[in-house]
Write a protein that holds these residues in place. Structure first.
Motif, PDB file in Angstrom:
ATOM      1  N   GLY A   1     -13.421 -55.410  51.719  1.00 50.88           N
ATOM      2  CA  GLY A   1     -14.655 -56.180  51.652  1.00 50.88           C
ATOM      3  C   GLY A   1     -15.871 -55.304  51.427  1.00 50.88           C
ATOM      4  N   ARG A   2     -16.850 -55.507  52.213  1.00 52.36           N
ATOM      5  CA  ARG A   2     -18.138 -54.830  52.033  1.00 52.36           C
ATOM      6  C   ARG A   2     -18.152 -53.485  52.745  1.00 52.36           C
ATOM      7  NH1 ARG A   2     -23.963 -57.527  53.760  1.00 52.36           N
ATOM      8  NH2 ARG A   2     -25.321 -55.865  52.943  1.00 52.36           N
TER       9      ARG A   2
ATOM     10  N   THR B   1     -15.548 -53.516  55.987  1.00 57.92           N
ATOM     11  CA  THR B   1     -14.969 -54.790  56.395  1.00 57.92           C
ATOM     12  C   THR B   1     -13.682 -55.031  55.611  1.00 57.92           C
ATOM     13  OG1 THR B   1     -16.274 -55.995  54.755  1.00 57.92           O
ATOM     14  CG2 THR B   1     -17.217 -55.756  56.961  1.00 57.92           C
TER      15      THR B   1
ATOM     16  N   ARG C   1     -10.222 -57.795  55.172  1.00 53.20           N
ATOM     17  CA  ARG C   1      -9.520 -59.033  55.471  1.00 53.20           C
ATOM     18  C   ARG C   1      -8.031 -58.734  55.558  1.00 53.20           C
ATOM     19  NH1 ARG C   1      -9.708 -64.703  51.980  1.00 53.20           N
ATOM     20  NH2 ARG C   1      -8.338 -65.904  53.355  1.00 53.20           N
TER      21      ARG C   1
ATOM     22  N   SER D   1     -13.949 -58.309  63.921  1.00 50.95           N
ATOM     23  CA  SER D   1     -15.253 -58.933  63.695  1.00 50.95           C
ATOM     24  C   SER D   1     -15.174 -60.452  63.809  1.00 50.95           C
ATOM     25  CB  SER D   1     -15.812 -58.534  62.330  1.00 50.95           C
ATOM     26  OG  SER D   1     -14.884 -58.837  61.294  1.00 50.95           O
TER      27      SER D   1
ATOM     28  N   HIS E   1     -10.473 -60.812  60.186  1.00 51.20           N
ATOM     29  CA  HIS E   1     -11.332 -59.798  59.559  1.00 51.20           C
ATOM     30  C   HIS E   1     -11.584 -58.663  60.542  1.00 51.20           C
ATOM     31  CE1 HIS E   1     -12.053 -63.316  57.044  1.00 51.20           C
ATOM     32  NE2 HIS E   1     -12.511 -62.510  56.098  1.00 51.20           N
TER      33      HIS E   1
ATOM     34  N   THR F   1     -13.498 -54.632  61.174  1.00 51.68           N
ATOM     35  CA  THR F   1     -14.510 -53.662  60.771  1.00 51.68           C
ATOM     36  C   THR F   1     -13.992 -52.278  61.108  1.00 51.68           C
ATOM     37  OG1 THR F   1     -16.346 -55.200  61.133  1.00 51.68           O
ATOM     38  CG2 THR F   1     -16.869 -52.856  61.082  1.00 51.68           C
TER      39      THR F   1
ATOM     40  N   THR G   1     -14.641 -48.270  61.204  1.00 51.67           N
ATOM     41  CA  THR G   1     -15.751 -47.324  61.292  1.00 51.67           C
ATOM     42  C   THR G   1     -15.234 -45.927  60.982  1.00 51.67           C
ATOM     43  OG1 THR G   1     -16.845 -48.678  62.974  1.00 51.67           O
ATOM     44  CG2 THR G   1     -17.572 -46.404  62.758  1.00 51.67           C
TER      45      THR G   1
END
Length: 475
Positions: free
Chosen positions: A144-145, A156, A158, A189, A193, A195, A197
């Motif tokens: 994702g982003r 991010t 999925r 998140s 989904h 996140t 880091t």
């Protein structure tokens, strides 16, 4: 097992079962060329729309330059480009924080999305086992982003249907090495989904000096250091209990003295009482004058002081019954913080069995009933094993500094904390790099947060004692 045959050879494949004459012929469907072209064109258009939606500014720049070139010619387009570049450079020199927030980090995120994550996504997913290669097709989690901060990339993802967070937390090392980062952390998140880091630098690598004392009296949350994202680390001490675990030299004293330092103005105003238990006679004795009569060193004195704290708690509970359910610090009913430097010395290593049971019972009573009436416990220990500290689960907020073993991380912060990135066993033993660095797990959030406490030097403690002597433990 049949060997994989190239091209259309599968069309001629015929097999039979050993005991029957049933013939199995695989079906081969030929896709019309027009359908393949339509699918490819649709995917290209969808990708173009997705790119414009995700990166409107990056898409607008070439369109604008192309339109200027078409209407006014290339000199006008070149002049416009130079003007924009000069304006951006001037902005970066005049106001670097706003430039980085609005332009710099976005450009960096786009670059790392294209050059790092999208480029290596397929091989990393397949090799790490997070993707699947079935019948000649790759089934991959969707990238994702990418968002860049001053110290890390936030990616991010999925997940595939049927995947769990643990599938990713078990492969943190694969992800970190695959994308060229030192470490990786995973957080859920929303449903389906994640996140991820990926730190690019360590903002907590340098020690922090003692923070300025508050101008106004406060009982918290008190600022005692800095979080990894650059925000101040504010620790809640009123209305909770805090357990600090760490090996020798991990920086437990930095947390204890930073908390005491920020509470001293409130102690002078009569809103806080600091009670100190110092069975090792090393840490808290250096500022003994700050606690007045509320200081205990021998096991007998520690047991008496804990019994007194239980008595204060029970008297308040009797007065508050039916009138109030939470505590507000006042001069008549100040917040009482019981600081225990090495709690295991009193609960596990104490040779007097009767005294040990007495201390354990008092601590258990305070940690189960004290928070509602304004009596909190800040305890520190080196060994977090259950047989050493059997009431560790009674502390809602926990801090793990440098630990010797990976299993100890979950003992302190709860099951799965290390899988989510709380690598307290990897903190550097070098004092300049790792003293005061740890991971916090708060009652309100199960996700560990990396922090560093400010270092309160001996000179700072002497200055505190000279200024606030006898106010910390005033009755």
């Amino acid at each position: 097992m049949f060997k994989r045959l190239p091209g259309d050879e599968a069309r001629n494949l015929v097999s039979t079962t050993p005991d029957t004459a049933v013939v199995f012929r695989p079906a081969v469907v030929t896709t019309p060329a027009i359908l393949t072209i339509v699918i490819l064109v649709w995917r290209m258009l969808a990708g173009l729309v997705r790119m414009i939606w995700r990166h409107p500014i990056a898409a607008l720049v070439p369109v604008t330059l192309g339109a200027v070139w078409y209407v006014y010619g290339w000199p006008a387009a070149a002049s416009l480009s130079g003007t924009v570049v000069l304006a951006l450079i001037s902005w970066a020199f005049i106001d670097r924080p706003s430039f980085a927030r609005l332009v710099g980090f976005r450009l960096l995120a786009w670059w790392r999305l294209v050059w790092v994550y999208r480029r290596h996504w397929q091989p990393v997913m397949v090799v790490s086992g997070l993707g699947r290669h079935l019948r000649g097709r790759d089934y991959l989690p969707r990238l994702g982003r990418v968002t860049c901060t001053s110290w890390a990339d936030l990616v991010t993802v999925r997940m595939l249907k049927g995947q769990a967070v643990k599938d990713w937390s078990d492969r943190l090392d694969h992800l970190a090495q695959g994308f060229g980062a030192k470490s990786c952390r995973v957080a859920l998140s929303r449903a389906g989904h994640l996140t991820l880091t990926f730190p690019r630098s360590d903002p907590l690598a340098s020690p922090l000096s003692a923070l300025p004392m508050p101008q106004e009296p406060t009982v918290g949350p008190v600022e005692i250091g800095k979080q990894e994202d650059g925000r101040p680390w504010r620790l809640k001490v009123h209305g909770t209990h805090v357990l600090v675990a760490g090996a020798t030299g991990a920086g437990k004293g930095s947390i204890i003295w930073s908390v005491i330092r920020t509470l001293l103005p409130a102690a002078r105003a009569g809103l806080v009482e600091l009670w100190a238990l110092d069975p090792k006679l090393m840490e808290l004795s250096y500022g003994r004058d700050l606690f007045g009569e509320r200081y205990a060193a021998t096991p007998e004195e520690c047991a008496d002081l804990l019994d007194e704290a239980v008595s204060v708690m029970q008297k308040r509970a009797a007065r508050f019954a039916g009138l109030q359910r939470s505590h507000t610090p006042t001069v008549d009913d100040p917040f009482v913080l019981v600081v225990v430097d090495e709690v295991a010395f009193l609960t596990a290593y104490q040779s007097d069995r009767q005294l040990r049971q007495r201390i354990s019972a008092a601590l258990a009573t305070l940690t189960t009933q004290g928070r509602a009436v304004g009596v909190g416990v800040l305890a520190a220990l080196q060994d977090p094993r259950k047989e050493v500290m059997n009431i560790r689960n009674l502390f809602p907020d926990k801090i793990a500094l440098r630990l010797d073993e990976s299993e100890q991380v979950d003992m302190v912060l709860g099951d799965g904390a290390r899988d989510r990135g709380a690598l307290a066993d990897h903190i550097s033993p070098v004092p300049e790099l790792g003293a005061g660095v740890g991971y916090v797990r708060l009652e309100a959030s199960p996700e560990p947060v990396r922090v560093r406490a400010a270092y309160v030097s001996d000179t700072d403690i002497r200055a505190m004692a000279d200024t606030y002597a006898s106010h910390g433990g005033a009755a």
